[in-house]
Design an enzyme around this catalytic site. Structure first.
Site, PDB file in Angstrom:
ATOM      1  N   PRO A  63       4.757   8.115   6.689  1.00  0.00           N
ATOM      2  CA  PRO A  63       4.801   6.535   6.470  1.00  0.00           C
ATOM      3  C   PRO A  63       4.270   5.924   7.753  1.00  0.00           C
ATOM      4  O   PRO A  63       4.000   4.710   7.802  1.00  0.00           O
ATOM      5  CB  PRO A  63       6.075   6.143   6.113  1.00  0.00           C
ATOM      6  CG  PRO A  63       6.673   7.346   6.397  1.00  0.00           C
ATOM      7  CD  PRO A  63       6.076   8.530   6.301  1.00  0.00           C
TER       8      PRO A  63
ATOM      9  N   GLU B 151      13.588  14.161   6.499  1.00  0.00           N
ATOM     10  CA  GLU B 151      13.356  13.201   7.216  1.00  0.00           C
ATOM     11  C   GLU B 151      11.790  13.467   8.011  1.00  0.00           C
ATOM     12  O   GLU B 151      11.591  12.531   8.864  1.00  0.00           O
ATOM     13  CB  GLU B 151      14.266  12.722   8.101  1.00  0.00           C
ATOM     14  CG  GLU B 151      15.503  12.200   7.499  1.00  0.00           C
ATOM     15  CD  GLU B 151      15.413  11.049   6.671  1.00  0.00           C
ATOM     16  OE1 GLU B 151      15.512  11.318   5.412  1.00  0.00           O
ATOM     17  OE2 GLU B 151      14.779  10.196   7.015  1.00  0.00           O
TER      18      GLU B 151
ATOM     19  N   ARG C  76     -14.091  13.983  -3.874  1.00  0.00           N
ATOM     20  CA  ARG C  76     -14.983  13.344  -4.933  1.00  0.00           C
ATOM     21  C   ARG C  76     -16.166  12.803  -3.992  1.00  0.00           C
ATOM     22  O   ARG C  76     -17.185  12.666  -4.638  1.00  0.00           O
ATOM     23  CB  ARG C  76     -14.411  11.981  -5.594  1.00  0.00           C
ATOM     24  CG  ARG C  76     -13.878  10.938  -4.720  1.00  0.00           C
ATOM     25  CD  ARG C  76     -13.101   9.999  -5.545  1.00  0.00           C
ATOM     26  NE  ARG C  76     -14.088   9.257  -6.561  1.00  0.00           N
ATOM     27  CZ  ARG C  76     -15.007   8.086  -6.238  1.00  0.00           C
ATOM     28  NH1 ARG C  76     -15.063   7.742  -4.789  1.00  0.00           N
ATOM     29  NH2 ARG C  76     -15.681   7.707  -7.050  1.00  0.00           N
TER      30      ARG C  76
ATOM     31  N   ASP D 121     -19.280   2.981  -4.892  1.00  0.00           N
ATOM     32  CA  ASP D 121     -17.644   2.881  -4.776  1.00  0.00           C
ATOM     33  C   ASP D 121     -17.288   1.402  -4.092  1.00  0.00           C
ATOM     34  O   ASP D 121     -18.063   0.825  -3.172  1.00  0.00           O
ATOM     35  CB  ASP D 121     -16.973   3.826  -3.778  1.00  0.00           C
ATOM     36  CG  ASP D 121     -16.710   5.001  -4.532  1.00  0.00           C
ATOM     37  OD1 ASP D 121     -16.789   5.015  -5.797  1.00  0.00           O
ATOM     38  OD2 ASP D 121     -16.238   6.122  -3.734  1.00  0.00           O
TER      39      ASP D 121
HETATM   40  C1  LIG Z   1      13.492   7.785   4.782  1.00  0.00           C
HETATM   41  N1  LIG Z   1      12.639   8.611   5.297  1.00  0.00           N
HETATM   42  C2  LIG Z   1      11.690   8.082   6.045  1.00  0.00           C
HETATM   43  C3  LIG Z   1      10.633   8.917   6.805  1.00  0.00           C
HETATM   44  C4  LIG Z   1       9.755   9.922   5.495  1.00  0.00           C
HETATM   45  C5  LIG Z   1      11.061  10.476   4.629  1.00  0.00           C
HETATM   46  C6  LIG Z   1      10.108  11.195   3.643  1.00  0.00           C
HETATM   47  N2  LIG Z   1       9.152  12.000   3.952  1.00  0.00           N
HETATM   48  C7  LIG Z   1       9.181  13.004   4.438  1.00  0.00           C
HETATM   49  C8  LIG Z   1       7.978  13.510   4.766  1.00  0.00           C
HETATM   50  C9  LIG Z   1       6.967  12.743   4.393  1.00  0.00           C
HETATM   51  C10 LIG Z   1       5.792  12.549   4.418  1.00  0.00           C
HETATM   52  C11 LIG Z   1       4.800  11.340   4.075  1.00  0.00           C
HETATM   53  C12 LIG Z   1       5.876  10.381   3.439  1.00  0.00           C
HETATM   54  C13 LIG Z   1       5.319   8.854   3.028  1.00  0.00           C
HETATM   55  N3  LIG Z   1       5.892   7.824   2.532  1.00  0.00           N
HETATM   56  N4  LIG Z   1       5.310   6.988   2.228  1.00  0.00           N
HETATM   57  C14 LIG Z   1       3.845   7.108   2.680  1.00  0.00           C
HETATM   58  N5  LIG Z   1       2.710   6.488   2.575  1.00  0.00           N
HETATM   59  C15 LIG Z   1       4.073   8.595   3.271  1.00  0.00           C
HETATM   60  C16 LIG Z   1       2.609   9.189   3.401  1.00  0.00           C
HETATM   61  N6  LIG Z   1       1.592   9.675   3.683  1.00  0.00           N
HETATM   62  C17 LIG Z   1       7.136  10.167   3.431  1.00  0.00           C
HETATM   63  C18 LIG Z   1       7.907  11.372   3.765  1.00  0.00           C
HETATM   64  C19 LIG Z   1      12.008   9.606   4.092  1.00  0.00           C
END
Ligand SMILES: CN1CCC[C@H](Cn2ccc3ccc(-c4n[nH]c(N)c4C#N)cc32)C1
Length: 244
Positions: free
Chosen positions: A86, A113, A155, A170
């Site tokens: 994220p 995490e 794609r 697109d």
């Molecule tokens: C509370 N925690 C916070 C850190 C992330 C934890 C879950 N997690 C673990 C690995 C992982 C990979 C991607 C994503 C992700 N979330 N939103 C997006 N746009 C992503 C993308 N690309 C989420 C992820 C949850």
């Protein structure tokens, strides 16, 4: 293009056996290899996570397991490594096109995490490593993000979309519709429950149809994505459109 995906949930990638991506794999345009991270965990429980240094909630994925997995998959090759997170750089149509030009991508799917940061540091010494986010919301892991990216990238590969579905038009691709969202689409019947197809689309006048479609895309962009509309060339939003 070769795509390697490492995950503790390889079953998430069954959708890559169907539709556009599935056909590209059958044709050999795409070589997708999915790997179970736990195959490189050697304890009886196949442990891939541990408690976070510094405390805090949840668990962090162990660097040793990831290191063995990536070393095995990469060998002496040099794929571009993509790590969904994220906190990563935004995944955009432009980045999708950039990645579609790569011969080999390696996706590392974190869970819990996330992956111990030293994994990305280690492989950044010998590979191009990009931490990428598909949007401003929090998922439970990287698998869904990889599915999104693989479809957006796949794609764009030559021959994956038939001529009828060209990616050239697109919304976010370079060209006259760049940075405009898609306009409305219609098919038969010409009237459905009293709703008529816009007459211009039945006119056979290709120039008028193209202008109408662009106008509709501009209207929708102004309405739904004002931040994109502000980036449009002033000429795009003529005085008529500005009143939208
Ligand atoms: C509370 N925690 C916070 C850190 C992330 C934890 C879950 N997690 C673990 C690995 C992982 C990979 C991607 C994503 C992700 N979330 N939103 C997006 N746009 C992503 C993308 N690309 C989420 C992820 C949850």
């Amino acid at each position: 293009m070769r795509l390697d995906i490492i995950s503790i949930f390889p079953e998430y990638f069954a959708p890559l056996d169907v539709s556009l991506i599935g056909k590209a794999r059958e044709r050999g345009t795409l070589d997708v290899r999915v790997h179970q991270l736990r195959d490189w965990a050697h304890d009886v429980h196949k442990t891939v996570d541990d408690t976070p240094y510094g405390g805090g909630p949840g668990m962090v994925m162990k660097p040793e397991v990831w290191g063995e997995a990536i070393d095995t998959v990469v060998g002496d090759g040099s794929p571009r490594m993509i790590v969904p997170t994220p906190s990563g750089r935004p995944f955009t149509q432009e980045l999708a096109q950039e990645l579609a030009d790569e011969p080999w991508l390696l996706f590392a799917c974190g869970r819990y995490e996330g992956i111990d940061s030293r994994v990305m540091d280690e492989y950044a010494t010998r590979l191009r490593v990009d931490e990428v986010s598909i949007g401003d919301y929090v998922l439970a892991g990287g698998e869904v993000a990889v599915l999104v990216m693989v479809e957006a990238i796949g794609r764009l590969l030559p021959g994956v979309l038939g001529n009828a579905q060209s990616a050239v038009d697109d919304s976010f691709a370079p060209g006259s519709m760049q940075n405009l969202v898609e306009g409305p689409v219609y098919t038969k019947p010409p009237v459905w429950r009293g709703h008529e197809v816009p007459p211009v689309l039945l006119s056979g006048h290709h120039g008028n149809v193209a202008r109408w479609r662009r106008d509709q895309a501009i209207r929708r962009t102004v309405r739904n994505r004002p931040e994109l509309a502000r980036e449009l060339d002033p000429g795009t939003l003529d005085k008529h459109d500005r009143k939208l």
